[in-house]
Structures are given as C-alpha cells and as structure tokens.
Design a protein around this motif. Structure first.
Motif, mmCIF file in Angstrom:
data_model
loop_
_atom_site.group_PDB
_atom_site.id
_atom_site.type_symbol
_atom_site.label_atom_id
_atom_site.label_comp_id
_atom_site.label_asym_id
_atom_site.label_seq_id
_atom_site.Cartn_x
_atom_site.Cartn_y
_atom_site.Cartn_z
ATOM 1 N N MET A 243 0.840 -1.210 0.000
ATOM 2 C CA MET A 243 0.000 0.000 0.000
ATOM 3 C C MET A 243 0.871 1.254 0.000
ATOM 4 S SD MET A 243 -3.360 -0.952 2.322
ATOM 5 C CE MET A 243 -2.571 -1.551 3.813
ATOM 6 N N GLN A 244 1.977 1.193 0.762
ATOM 7 C CA GLN A 244 2.892 2.333 0.842
ATOM 8 C C GLN A 244 3.461 2.674 -0.543
ATOM 9 O OE1 GLN A 244 6.096 1.474 3.566
ATOM 10 N NE2 GLN A 244 6.109 3.576 4.362
ATOM 11 N N ARG A 245 3.754 1.630 -1.283
ATOM 12 C CA ARG A 245 4.354 1.811 -2.595
ATOM 13 C C ARG A 245 3.334 2.268 -3.629
ATOM 14 N NH1 ARG A 245 5.574 -2.260 -6.445
ATOM 15 N NH2 ARG A 245 5.068 -3.908 -4.951
ATOM 16 N N LEU A 246 2.089 1.773 -3.522
ATOM 17 C CA LEU A 246 1.153 1.929 -4.638
ATOM 18 C C LEU A 246 -0.068 2.804 -4.376
ATOM 19 C CD1 LEU A 246 1.081 -1.766 -5.966
ATOM 20 C CD2 LEU A 246 2.442 0.143 -6.833
ATOM 21 N N CYS A 247 -0.420 3.064 -3.122
ATOM 22 C CA CYS A 247 -1.727 3.697 -2.891
ATOM 23 C C CYS A 247 -1.700 5.220 -2.906
ATOM 24 C CB CYS A 247 -2.332 3.223 -1.568
ATOM 25 S SG CYS A 247 -3.086 1.597 -1.718
ATOM 26 N N ALA A 248 -2.824 5.787 -3.327
ATOM 27 C CA ALA A 248 -3.056 7.233 -3.274
ATOM 28 C C ALA A 248 -3.689 7.578 -1.920
ATOM 29 C CB ALA A 248 -3.965 7.632 -4.431
ATOM 30 N N THR A 249 -3.994 8.845 -1.726
ATOM 31 C CA THR A 249 -4.509 9.351 -0.445
ATOM 32 C C THR A 249 -5.733 8.577 0.054
ATOM 33 O OG1 THR A 249 -4.153 11.436 -1.588
ATOM 34 C CG2 THR A 249 -4.954 11.549 0.702
ATOM 35 N N PRO A 250 -5.736 8.168 1.297
ATOM 36 C CA PRO A 250 -6.934 7.538 1.859
ATOM 37 C C PRO A 250 -8.073 8.540 2.055
ATOM 38 C CG PRO A 250 -4.969 6.944 3.110
ATOM 39 C CD PRO A 250 -4.589 8.087 2.217
ATOM 40 N N VAL A 251 -9.287 8.041 2.156
ATOM 41 C CA VAL A 251 -10.473 8.857 2.421
ATOM 42 C C VAL A 251 -11.214 8.217 3.590
ATOM 43 C CG1 VAL A 251 -12.622 9.793 1.469
ATOM 44 C CG2 VAL A 251 -10.643 9.471 -0.039
ATOM 45 N N LEU A 252 -11.711 9.038 4.522
ATOM 46 C CA LEU A 252 -12.412 8.521 5.707
ATOM 47 C C LEU A 252 -13.908 8.791 5.615
ATOM 48 C CD1 LEU A 252 -9.941 9.648 8.550
ATOM 49 C CD2 LEU A 252 -9.827 7.669 7.014
ATOM 50 N N VAL A 253 -14.693 7.851 6.134
ATOM 51 C CA VAL A 253 -16.156 7.996 6.112
ATOM 52 C C VAL A 253 -16.727 7.710 7.495
ATOM 53 C CG1 VAL A 253 -16.461 7.439 3.668
ATOM 54 C CG2 VAL A 253 -16.420 5.585 5.351
ATOM 55 N N SER A 254 -17.871 8.311 7.771
ATOM 56 C CA SER A 254 -18.536 8.087 9.060
ATOM 57 C C SER A 254 -19.502 6.905 8.969
ATOM 58 C CB SER A 254 -19.307 9.342 9.465
ATOM 59 O OG SER A 254 -20.422 9.527 8.592
ATOM 60 N N ASP A 255 -19.880 6.377 10.134
ATOM 61 C CA ASP A 255 -20.904 5.322 10.178
ATOM 62 C C ASP A 255 -22.186 5.778 9.484
ATOM 63 O OD1 ASP A 255 -19.146 3.755 11.609
ATOM 64 O OD2 ASP A 255 -20.370 3.655 13.430
ATOM 65 N N GLU A 256 -22.593 7.007 9.762
ATOM 66 C CA GLU A 256 -23.832 7.534 9.183
ATOM 67 C C GLU A 256 -23.759 7.554 7.647
ATOM 68 O OE1 GLU A 256 -26.645 8.349 10.562
ATOM 69 O OE2 GLU A 256 -27.601 9.363 8.845
ATOM 70 N N GLU A 257 -22.602 7.926 7.121
ATOM 71 C CA GLU A 257 -22.450 7.947 5.656
ATOM 72 C C GLU A 257 -22.515 6.532 5.076
ATOM 73 O OE1 GLU A 257 -19.809 12.052 5.458
ATOM 74 O OE2 GLU A 257 -18.807 10.132 5.750
ATOM 75 N N CYS A 258 -21.975 5.554 5.815
ATOM 76 C CA CYS A 258 -22.076 4.165 5.338
ATOM 77 C C CYS A 258 -23.529 3.708 5.307
ATOM 78 C CB CYS A 258 -21.238 3.240 6.221
ATOM 79 S SG CYS A 258 -19.461 3.533 6.026
ATOM 80 N N LEU A 259 -24.295 4.088 6.326
ATOM 81 C CA LEU A 259 -25.722 3.734 6.332
ATOM 82 C C LEU A 259 -26.440 4.375 5.143
ATOM 83 C CD1 LEU A 259 -26.467 4.067 10.171
ATOM 84 C CD2 LEU A 259 -26.447 1.934 8.838
ATOM 85 N N ARG A 260 -26.109 5.636 4.864
ATOM 86 C CA ARG A 260 -26.755 6.309 3.727
ATOM 87 C C ARG A 260 -26.341 5.672 2.395
ATOM 88 N NH1 ARG A 260 -24.826 12.083 4.522
ATOM 89 N NH2 ARG A 260 -25.769 12.410 2.469
ATOM 90 N N ALA A 261 -25.104 5.230 2.305
ATOM 91 C CA ALA A 261 -24.663 4.540 1.082
ATOM 92 C C ALA A 261 -25.378 3.194 0.936
ATOM 93 C CB ALA A 261 -23.151 4.343 1.109
#
Lengths: 324, 324
Positions: free
Chosen positions: A246-264
């Motif tokens: 992940m260190q070598r290949l990944c772009a910026t992480p994104v964080l989400v809230s529990d509420e946003e997961c429920l809405r998704a």
C-alpha cells in the motif's frame, strides 16, 4: 508477492469464484456529481470478497495438508469454510464463545467445525496452534498471506477488464480497507493492467490505521477495534505484508462516518438493488459523499460484502425517511 | 414471433443490457430440498427485466419515428424512459395523477416527459392516442409487442448458456408471470436452446388469470387488479400475443401467497444479498416453498425486479424475526 501470483490465482478461481458485475445508476452519478461504478463483491459466494482469497489459498496448499484452520468470526471464516467444503477438505474455525449464534450456525452450515474459546481466559493462537499441529492443518491468515492477497487481487484484474469494456479511461479506485488484503491486491493488479487508475483506501473515521500508517511511514495501530458498525473492515493495524504494498502503490486515503455508510447502504438498496453491510458500503459512501479532492470524473468502488443482519439494514433504510 | 427475433434482439442488447448473473446459495438449497438458481434481473438497468423489452423495441422502431410513448406507472415505464434516453429519443409516459410522487419523479429523472391523467374522468388511451398522433410517437405496449417479448426472451438465451456452464442438466424453470411477456419470451428461448427445461408460470393466489386461462383454453380475466403486494406482475388478463405461446409451451403454473413472497424476499436478502420486490420474488417463493410436484432436482427462477420501497422491504425483513 507479484502480478504473476494474481494471474495464477485468477486461473485457479476461474469457474469457482463468481465474476461479479460492475454496476452503475444515473441516480448515483447525480448524487456524486461524477460517474460511479460499483464492483458488486457482495454477490460473491458467502456474501463477500473473502471467498476469493480463501479459494486461492486452499488451491495452493502445500502437499500433504490434511485441512485448514482460521481465526475469525466474520467474512473470512465463511469464505474459508465454504472454499474448504467445495474442495472436500476439513476446516476448523476458531471463534469466541460469545460470537452471535447466527454466525456460528452459518459457519457450521457451510461445512466447518467450529471450535469455541473463552475470550477472557484462553488464547485463540494457543488453541489454534495446538489443533493445527495435532491434526496437520494449515493456518489461513485473513490478509498477511500472499495467496490470500493474490486471490483478492483477481478483483483488480476483473475491474481493469470491465473498465475497458465500459470505455472508462480516467478513473479513481476506492477500496474498502481493513488489514489491506483487498486494497493491496487490487493495487497490484491495477498497477499491471490499468496503471492510470490510482487506488484510494477507504476507512471509517476513528479507525484510520492505514491512513495514519501511510502518513507516518510506519505501521500504526488503531486505539480500539470495536465501536464502529463497519466491523468487517476494522483490524488492529495494517498487515506486515500488505502495508509495504500500500505504501508503494496507494493514493490518499479517504475517511467515512458510520452515518455515511448507512446512507450509502440505502442508496445501494434503492438504486442498485444490492444488500451491503456497513463496512462493505464504505467505499461507495466515500465515492458519493467525499469526492471533492478526486480529480478524475469517474470513481470505481468495491462493494466488498453484504453480510448484515436485518436490524442494521433497517437502520440504513431509516436514513431514507423523508427523502424517498 | 419466433426464436430468430429473440436472437436478433440479443444482438441489439449486447453491450447495452446487462448480462445478469445466475446466483445460488447452499442455504436456499437446504430450504427447498433442491438446487435453486436465481437469474438476478433485479440487477438489470432500472431494476427490472423490463429494460430489455424496451431496448429491444426502441432499437427496432419504424423509420421516421420521433419518439415513444407508454402507459405505465411501474417497471415498464422506467425501462422505456431509460432506454429512450440512452438512445437519445424523446419519451412520454402516461401515468395516473394519483401515482406515487416517487415513481413520477424517478420516471422524469430517467429522462421521460410524464403526462398525468385523472383516472376517474379521463381515458389514458384517448390521451395517449392524441399525443402519439400529434407528435409522431410510437406506442410501446408492455407485453403484447413482438419486439418486447423478444427482448425479454434474451433472458432465456442467457439462462440456457449459464445452465450449461453450471453443468445443470435436469431443471425446471419458474418465471414471475403478469401479462406473460417474460414467460413467453423465456419459453420460446428455452424451447430452442434448452428444450429439456419446462417453464412454469408463477402467479399470486387470487390473481391467477394465466393459470385459469391455461386450464380453460381461453383468455380469462382477473376479478380485480388491486389488493396484492405483487403489483408488478398483475395484469387484467394474459396478452393476445403471449397467451398462445404460453398455451403451446408452458408447464403447470404454481401459485404463491403474499406472505411467501415476503419470506422469499427475506431469503434473497440474507443469502443472495439481493433486493427483490414482492412480485419479483414470486418465482423464488414458489421454488422454495411449493416444489413438491416438480420432478427435477434443480429449479431456476427469475428474480424479475427489485423496485420496492423501504416500508415494504422492512415488512419482508420482519418475517425473519425469531428465525435469523
């Protein structure tokens, strides 16, 4: 760990794992203001992508192994149990004695022998090691196992091919991220087959061990591993094998809230007709509600699992009240 | 109406309609005591198989047509609206003014112009004919249209191919049945590509116009068309075009209750991670709970749609209480 291992895993998975669809809806595009595609791994056997890694590992076992063992009360357990059963191999799943009865029953119904341990007085590693040695069983770790990562990586190969079929040129990839098996596998596959698509790990707010580890350059731990509804994607820390990838290949992480997961989850219900669990909806949540910093006009996200109970799903549906 | 029209429709649908997966779960097999496969047409564009018939008809329009028109407040409306939008053609959907606001909004959001009429004082046929004539629009009937039946029949071609891939030899087919477009299309396709698989139409108890018509040998009407939660598969009577096909090709119909459809929706949620609407779950309900008279060891059923609102889905989840 390299792309050849992922291509070999794809050969072993052919005809056994499902090639899951890449779905979309104009209604999701409207919410996001971008084109959104969802890789529906909740439709995989046992309801999550974990079946792929389990099948990959079980079909690459050392000669003479008499069966497999895993520690898990979740999606990895079900993936290992079912993959072993399909291969006609015994499996032992070590679960805490206070795990929900439904999960114990499901894992047994998928063909596993469930060994319960007392979380307060016993060590699952000690119990597991003893059983493994006595019965010549092979331990399948949930993410720090090259064959498991290779199995999850087959999702990336499929995404690269499906993106090409859909004429997707300029896209970002969002992956639901726990220990990093799914994320690192997909990152390796896309590096080879679609190197223009950057991979962003998605984590729950407060359980951002991968984001902090990528920022600090060393493995950081979560302060706790309970207290989020996204249980399927929470692990103590990134894996020793997965973190460097992940260190070598990944772009910026994104964080989400529990509420946003429920809405998704509610949007996946309404617009894609998919059942997602909270952790499995985290990447879609980020794609819908946190894409301001993404330059690409298209986001592909994993829907990594759908093992959710009815009361939690009802909570997700409740977020539609007044909107539907 | 013949198999060549279905194969031609398949060519037109290629790359536009989704090739939906054929899913299964060992837990469903346990309930049924047979192997169960589910053709997940709820994952089709607009959440139901109706997109196929709409796309088939719209891509076969007579030269010089300026757009399309349909009467529907349900899945057919959404399929026609979206297919027309993708082809860049105007569409007019004639809906009763008391249709739920959500359905009106969705149909508009998919690109259609919605014309409302008063169910008590106006005739939708009169309004529709006038608009069609004024604006040179082509009427797309929901099932009594050969191109529509051909589009739905493409599901049968896919099922025949997928059954062969899965090594399914001895199977019965259960189809959710309203006007008979889906059932007759699939029956024609299987007659050609998998003639050993008999097709059983599935209807709600009390709305068994097809079953009674097949028994009497002539088109019989439903006493009413409201009062079942399976609204998507209730029509006044079998179609003039579809009935003779069903008469020639179909095996014994099976009837299911509303409660059984809710229980099948709950199982699709738990075991397949699919959102089904009551009518779209009717074939699965029959496969799970009414298969005693089926000689074959395998049943393939259509999951024809997933356009259900949250309160109805919550009712389905409630059937799990005490079971989950």
């Amino acid at each position: 760990m390299n792309i050849d291992m992922i291509r070999d895993a794809a050969t072993r998975l052919e005809g056994h794992a499902r090639r899951t669809p890449l779905l979309s809806s104009p209604f999701l595009d409207d919410i996001a203001g971008k084109r959104i595609f969802v890789k529906a791994e909740n439709l995989q056997h046992t309801g999550s992508f974990k079946f792929r890694g389990a099948w990959s590992a079980i079909t690459a076992l050392p000669e003479g192994t008499d069966g497999v063992i895993a520690f898990s009360s979740g999606n990895h357990a079900q993936g290992v149990a079912y993959a072993a059963a399909l291969k006609g191999l015994p499996s032992v799943i070590v679960m805490p004695s206070d795990a929900p009865q439904l999960k114990i029953d499901n894992t047994r119904a998928l063909g596993a022998e469930v060994v319960l341990y007392n979380r307060e007085t016993e060590s699952r590693e000690a119990i597991g090691s003893e059983i493994a040695a006595q019965r010549n069983l092979h331990l399948i770790a949930p993410f720090d196992n090259a064959f498991v990562v290779a199995g999850q990586g087959t999702i990336g190969l499929e995404i690269a091919a499906q993106a090409a079929q859909h004429g997707i040129k300029d896209a970002a990839m969002f992956t639901c991220c726990g220990g990093g098996g799914l994320t690192s596998g997909i990152a390796l596959a896309l590096q080879a087959d679609a190197p223009h698509i950057p991979v962003h790990p998605i984590e729950p707010v407060g359980f951002d061990d991968v984001a902090r580890s990528l920022a600090s350059g060393k493995i950081e731990r979560n302060a706790k591993t309970t207290g989020s509804i996204c249980d399927a994607i929470i692990s103590p820390h990134p894996g020793d094998m997965t973190f460097p990838i992940m260190q070598r290949l990944c772009a910026t992480p994104v964080l989400v809230s529990d509420e946003e997961c429920l809405r998704a989850m509610a949007q996946a219900f309404l617009r894609l007709k998919l059942v997602l669990e909270p952790g499995g909806a985290s990447a879609l949540a980020a794609a819908l509600f946190h894409n301001d910093d993404i330059a690409q006009d298209t986001i592909i996200c994993t829907a990594s699992g759908g093992n959710v109970d009815a009361p939690m799903f009802a909570r997700a549906l409740d977020t539609l009240k007044g909107l539907e």
